[in-house]
Scaffold this active site. Structure first.
Site, PDB file in Angstrom:
ATOM      1  N   CYS A 169       0.802  -1.222   0.000  1.00  0.00           N
ATOM      2  CA  CYS A 169       0.000   0.000   0.000  1.00  0.00           C
ATOM      3  C   CYS A 169       0.837   1.275   0.000  1.00  0.00           C
ATOM      4  CB  CYS A 169      -0.940  -0.013   1.197  1.00  0.00           C
ATOM      5  SG  CYS A 169      -1.938  -1.510   1.288  1.00  0.00           S
ATOM      6  N   HIS A 309      -2.928   7.919   5.969  1.00  0.00           N
ATOM      7  CA  HIS A 309      -3.121   6.582   5.414  1.00  0.00           C
ATOM      8  C   HIS A 309      -4.540   6.141   5.741  1.00  0.00           C
ATOM      9  CE1 HIS A 309      -2.053   2.774   3.761  1.00  0.00           C
ATOM     10  NE2 HIS A 309      -2.257   2.132   4.900  1.00  0.00           N
ATOM     11  N   GLU A 320      -1.570   5.579  13.673  1.00  0.00           N
ATOM     12  CA  GLU A 320      -1.239   6.786  12.908  1.00  0.00           C
ATOM     13  C   GLU A 320      -1.664   8.043  13.656  1.00  0.00           C
ATOM     14  OE1 GLU A 320      -1.633   8.595   8.368  1.00  0.00           O
ATOM     15  OE2 GLU A 320      -3.014   7.011   9.018  1.00  0.00           O
ATOM     16  N   LYS A 339      -9.808   8.102   1.960  1.00  0.00           N
ATOM     17  CA  LYS A 339     -10.238   6.710   1.778  1.00  0.00           C
ATOM     18  C   LYS A 339     -11.660   6.499   2.285  1.00  0.00           C
ATOM     19  CE  LYS A 339      -5.661   4.465   1.942  1.00  0.00           C
ATOM     20  NZ  LYS A 339      -4.760   5.586   2.278  1.00  0.00           N
ATOM     21  N   HIS A 344      -9.772   1.919  -0.214  1.00  0.00           N
ATOM     22  CA  HIS A 344      -8.312   1.800  -0.175  1.00  0.00           C
ATOM     23  C   HIS A 344      -7.821   1.202  -1.495  1.00  0.00           C
ATOM     24  CE1 HIS A 344      -4.292   1.333   0.923  1.00  0.00           C
ATOM     25  NE2 HIS A 344      -4.375   0.404   1.856  1.00  0.00           N
ATOM     26  N   PHE A 404       1.750  -3.423   4.119  1.00  0.00           N
ATOM     27  CA  PHE A 404       2.063  -4.715   4.705  1.00  0.00           C
ATOM     28  C   PHE A 404       3.573  -4.967   4.628  1.00  0.00           C
ATOM     29  CE2 PHE A 404      -2.225  -7.160   4.131  1.00  0.00           C
ATOM     30  CZ  PHE A 404      -2.806  -6.332   5.070  1.00  0.00           C
TER      31      PHE A 404
END
Length: 417
Positions: A169, A309, A320, A339, A344, A404
């Site tokens: 991502c 994010h 975050e 998002k 996403h 990830f």
């Protein structure tokens, strides 16, 4: 060090394809998340996704004007998304008919997953037919990650650096960072950068559902992605592409190019913690933000807007937010997650969100975090731009992308004065 600026942008996105349509819908809080109708979802836990609407109306995804339909059959959907967005970006930058040295123009476009539907469909055909005789000779070129960059280079004759990253991502942001690096090192004058993704196929939905990462708010798709809300239950898959034209500042000035913003700084880090879960308190992401500020020679108080994010997951949202509140303590920064409307987009997310940051700088307006109705306790009085865009001066914007494997990337854009 050479200054790098953004001179063109293009987007294929669940909230609209084309800059003006995607941005207008985003500011109005319109969601691009809907029930999946492209394949049977009866056996899927999550039946919703953020998907571009293909059609011929303004704001629809319409690749036919860019790619011949017969050529599209040789491409994975991720490649089609990327080429369509690249065409808009080059047109926006005035580079479709570039008469300069094309060997000084490169491409840095990646994908987190690549041609997943091509791989899945091909294997399904083999199993059902009982033979490999009918596997397309385009199977490998359709499915590998670097083919979007390859097609862009071939279509427009760009002979400079050509590279594709796959960092989950964080791919889109890393691709922009790498493009800026090529220009700063003097390897290119112009870099076409970004990410593309088309992983909302049945296999992709099954895989992420097996991780229990996806929202199952199937009867209310527009409200399914809800970062920092107590009722969030996972992220929503999205598809599309974001492409930015980066250019060396003096080169851009010499040809009279329009300039959106400067790529002022960037930072990268690893959590070194877990394959999917973020480090406690977002420590890895915090280091990426600190490195980006250092790279840009800016203080936390200089940043006006953060595009988070912000995926609408339990651990990610909290980590975050804690990191941002700690690093930007006492500043007037605000943060939102787009998002909440797009879903996403995995490897395309960072590039699309960099585009939103550049437009926020251009227009002095912050897109909202939609569906933030019942904030988690950690929010406190922090400004997450809930449910409505906010007009405010934006000279510096920061964009976060975490992937990830614990990979983190932060990009800082700044107004060129």
């Amino acid at each position: 060090m050479k200054k790098v600026v953004i001179t063109g942008m293009g987007i294929v996105c669940p909230v609209g394809s084309g800059l003006q349509y995607a941005w207008a819908n985003l500011l109005q809080g319109k969601s691009g998340i809907r029930k999946i109708t492209e394949f049977d979802t009866d056996d899927l836990a999550s039946k919703i996704a953020g998907l571009p609407i293909r059609g011929t109306e303004p704001g629809d995804f319409n690749p036919d004007a860019v790619i011949e339909p017969k050529e599209q059959r040789k491409m994975d959907k991720s490649i089609i998304y990327g080429l369509t967005a690249a065409h808009e970006a080059l047109q926006d930058a005035g580079l479709l008919e570039y008469d300069g040295d094309k060997n000084r123009v490169g491409v840095s476009v990646g994908s987190g997953v690549g041609g997943l539907s091509t791989i899945a469909d091909t294997y399904k055909d083999i199993l059902e037919s009982g033979t490999t005789r009918f596997v397309s000779p385009f199977f490998v070129p359709k499915s590998i990650v670097n083919m979007t960059a390859g097609y862009i280079s071939i279509k427009y004759g760009f002979g400079g650096p050509n590279i594709s990253l796959a960092t989950a991502c964080a791919t889109g942001t890393h691709s922009v960072i790498e493009g800026a690096n090529f220009i700063q090192r003097g390897d290119a004058d112009i870099m076409i950068c970004g990410g593309t993704e088309a992983a909302a196929c049945k296999l992709g939905m099954i895989g992420f559902s097996a991780l229990r990462a996806l929202s199952t708010r199937n009867d209310d798709p527009e409200h399914a992605s809800r970062p920092w809300d107590k009722d969030r239950d996972g992220f929503v898959m999205g598809e599309g592409a974001g492409i930015l034209v980066l250019e060396e500042y003096e080169h851009a000035k010499a040809r009279g190019a329009k300039i959106y913003a400067e790529v002022a700084g960037f930072g990268m880090s690893a959590d070194a913690h877990h394959i999917t879960a973020p480090a406690p308190n977002g420590e890895g992401g915090k280091r990426a933000m600190q490195l980006a500020l250092q790279s840009a020679n800016l203080k936390p108080s200089d940043v006006d807007y953060i595009n988070a994010h912000g995926t609408s997951t339990g651990l990610g949202d909290v980590g975050e937010l804690i990191a941002v509140k700690d690093l930007f303590k006492g500043s007037d920064v605000c943060m939102s997650s787009t998002k909440s409307m797009t879903g996403h987009l995995l490897g395309a997310a960072g590039a699309i969100e960099a585009i939103f940051c550049a437009l926020a700088i251009r227009d002095n307006i912050i897109p909202p975090t939609m569906n933030l109705e019942n904030p988690i306790e950690e929010v406190g009085d922090f400004n997450l731009v809930p449910n409505q865009a906010q007009k405010r001066s934006v000279d510096v914007a920061l964009s976060n992308s975490f992937g990830f494997g614990g990979t983190n990337a932060t990009l800082i854009l700044k107004r060129v004065k």
